[in-house]
Scaffold this motif. Structure first.
Motif, PDB file in Angstrom:
ATOM      1  N   ASN A   9       0.850  -1.184   0.000  1.00  7.96           N
ATOM      2  CA  ASN A   9       0.000   0.000   0.000  1.00  7.96           C
ATOM      3  C   ASN A   9       0.886   1.234   0.000  1.00  7.96           C
ATOM      4  O   ASN A   9       1.720   1.409   0.905  1.00  7.96           O
ATOM      5  N   VAL A  10       0.723   2.071  -1.013  1.00  7.49           N
ATOM      6  CA  VAL A  10       1.546   3.264  -1.172  1.00  7.49           C
ATOM      7  C   VAL A  10       0.939   4.421  -0.385  1.00  7.49           C
ATOM      8  O   VAL A  10      -0.284   4.590  -0.333  1.00  7.49           O
ATOM      9  N   HIS A  11       1.805   5.222   0.225  1.00 12.64           N
ATOM     10  CA  HIS A  11       1.336   6.415   0.928  1.00 12.64           C
ATOM     11  C   HIS A  11       0.567   7.295  -0.070  1.00 12.64           C
ATOM     12  O   HIS A  11       1.059   7.596  -1.165  1.00 12.64           O
ATOM     13  N   PRO A  12      -0.653   7.717   0.279  1.00 12.25           N
ATOM     14  CA  PRO A  12      -1.482   8.449  -0.684  1.00 12.25           C
ATOM     15  C   PRO A  12      -0.851   9.733  -1.213  1.00 12.25           C
ATOM     16  O   PRO A  12      -1.123  10.134  -2.349  1.00 12.25           O
ATOM     17  N   LEU A  13       0.006  10.378  -0.430  1.00 15.81           N
ATOM     18  CA  LEU A  13       0.633  11.613  -0.904  1.00 15.81           C
ATOM     19  C   LEU A  13       1.634  11.363  -2.028  1.00 15.81           C
ATOM     20  O   LEU A  13       1.959  12.280  -2.785  1.00 15.81           O
ATOM     21  N   TYR A  14       2.108  10.114  -2.143  1.00 19.81           N
ATOM     22  CA  TYR A  14       3.171   9.799  -3.098  1.00 19.81           C
ATOM     23  C   TYR A  14       2.721   8.806  -4.166  1.00 19.81           C
ATOM     24  O   TYR A  14       3.528   8.349  -4.977  1.00 19.81           O
ATOM     25  N   SER A  15       1.437   8.490  -4.206  1.00 18.57           N
ATOM     26  CA  SER A  15       0.950   7.429  -5.087  1.00 18.57           C
ATOM     27  C   SER A  15       1.039   7.797  -6.562  1.00 18.57           C
ATOM     28  O   SER A  15       1.018   6.913  -7.415  1.00 18.57           O
ATOM     29  N   GLY A  16       1.156   9.078  -6.885  1.00 18.12           N
ATOM     30  CA  GLY A  16       1.230   9.489  -8.282  1.00 18.12           C
ATOM     31  C   GLY A  16       2.628   9.607  -8.844  1.00 18.12           C
ATOM     32  O   GLY A  16       2.808   9.973 -10.008  1.00 18.12           O
ATOM     33  N   LEU A  17       3.643   9.279  -8.055  1.00 24.03           N
ATOM     34  CA  LEU A  17       5.017   9.403  -8.529  1.00 24.03           C
ATOM     35  C   LEU A  17       5.315   8.363  -9.616  1.00 24.03           C
ATOM     36  O   LEU A  17       4.882   7.217  -9.520  1.00 24.03           O
ATOM     37  N   PRO A  18       6.062   8.748 -10.647  1.00 21.71           N
ATOM     38  CA  PRO A  18       6.396   7.775 -11.698  1.00 21.71           C
ATOM     39  C   PRO A  18       7.349   6.716 -11.188  1.00 21.71           C
ATOM     40  O   PRO A  18       8.290   7.006 -10.456  1.00 21.71           O
ATOM     41  N   MET A  19       7.098   5.463 -11.589  1.00 17.67           N
ATOM     42  CA  MET A  19       7.921   4.354 -11.128  1.00 17.67           C
ATOM     43  C   MET A  19       8.631   3.639 -12.269  1.00 17.67           C
ATOM     44  O   MET A  19       9.665   3.025 -12.063  1.00 17.67           O
ATOM     45  N   GLY A  20       8.060   3.682 -13.478  1.00 18.93           N
ATOM     46  CA  GLY A  20       8.629   2.854 -14.526  1.00 18.93           C
ATOM     47  C   GLY A  20       8.397   1.397 -14.166  1.00 18.93           C
ATOM     48  O   GLY A  20       7.289   0.995 -13.805  1.00 18.93           O
ATOM     49  N   GLN A  21       9.444   0.587 -14.223  1.00 13.46           N
ATOM     50  CA  GLN A  21       9.324  -0.809 -13.821  1.00 13.46           C
ATOM     51  C   GLN A  21       9.294  -0.911 -12.297  1.00 13.46           C
ATOM     52  O   GLN A  21       9.823  -0.056 -11.592  1.00 13.46           O
ATOM     53  N   THR A  22       8.702  -1.981 -11.795  1.00 11.72           N
ATOM     54  CA  THR A  22       8.753  -2.247 -10.365  1.00 11.72           C
ATOM     55  C   THR A  22       8.512  -3.728 -10.128  1.00 11.72           C
ATOM     56  O   THR A  22       7.807  -4.389 -10.912  1.00 11.72           O
TER      57      THR A  22
END
Length: 246
Positions: free
Chosen positions: A227-240
């Motif tokens: 579960n990603v912190h909601p404040l940071y959920s829109g950050l680009p990740m590319g592959q994961t």
């Protein structure tokens, strides 16, 4: 919770306990002369991994960052070369599986994130690998970058970070939950146990933050979902390698 290498490394050529937390246990051995030891994994499964040096397990040679899966009910002899530092993680298991070794050189890394949170992730024991509880791999960051980012949590699935390749610099490990905010300065072979909370970390500007990560999942939860912190959920990740939620 942090376990300093200088505190748990009491003797050479013997297995020492780093921590035991419910069904999740981590031990370590440092050898300064040729050594032979027997590992008994009776009630659960084990992972043996090498952070430096050479070992031989069941006649299979293992070097830096290789991992051996040790099945439930096993008793195996390990030969260790001088200068070796190895770890044994143990957790519950219901099934008796086969012994196998994963070589780091055979695992293609995923380059995840972008600067300033770019890193390479080597998933050694993934969801598709035979195991009941364990998920395990290595994360190697870029100089001065964050990893384990964006901040995410998987409460109920305990995870250990075993750091390496940081000294002579330092890194900072954070654990942020609803009831506490913790920060640890970490160096080579320090261990942080994460029971809950968001757990990002960051390197100083002269070094990387690198670590082995070991998840000991409870029954029915052996996935890389977070579960990603909601404040940071829109950050680009590319592959994961993770299953990213919100």
């Amino acid at each position: 919770m942090i376990f300093r290498y200088r505190d748990y490394h009491k003797v050479d050529n013997e297995w020492v306990k780093v921590f035991e937390d419910g069904y999740f246990k981590l031990s370590s051995i440092t050898v300064n002369k040729p050594a032979s030891t027997v590992i008994n994994v009776t009630s659960g499964e084990g992972l043996l991994f090498v952070l430096k040096g050479l070992v031989k397990v069941n006649e299979v040679s293992m070097g830096n960052f290789d991992v051996a899966y040790i099945p439930k009910g096993s008793s195996i002899r390990i030969e260790l070369n001088p200068g070796t530092l190895a770890y044994l993680a143990e957790s519950w298991a219901d099934n008796t599986r086969g012994f196998y070794v994963k070589k780091r050189e055979a695992v293609k890394p995923v380059t995840s994130g972008i600067p300033p949170y770019e890193r390479n992730v080597y998933t050694m024991i993934g969801e598709g690998d035979p195991a009941d509880s364990f998920l395990m791999g290595y994360t190697e960051g870029s100089i001065g970058n964050w990893t384990s980012y964006p901040p995410h949590r998987h409460d109920g699935k305990p995870e250990a970070y075993i750091f390496y390749g940081i000294d002579p610099g330092f890194a900072a490990q954070f654990i942020l939950s609803d009831d506490e905010e913790l920060a640890y300065v970490v160096h080579d072979f320090d261990v942080v146990l994460i029971r809950k909370g968001y757990h990002p970390n960051v390197a100083s500007t002269i070094n990387r933050v690198n670590y082995a990560w070991v998840i000991a999942a409870p029954r029915g939860q052996r996935t890389l979902s977070v579960n990603v912190h909601p404040l940071y959920s829109g950050l680009p990740m590319g592959q994961t390698h993770l299953r990213m939620g919100k």
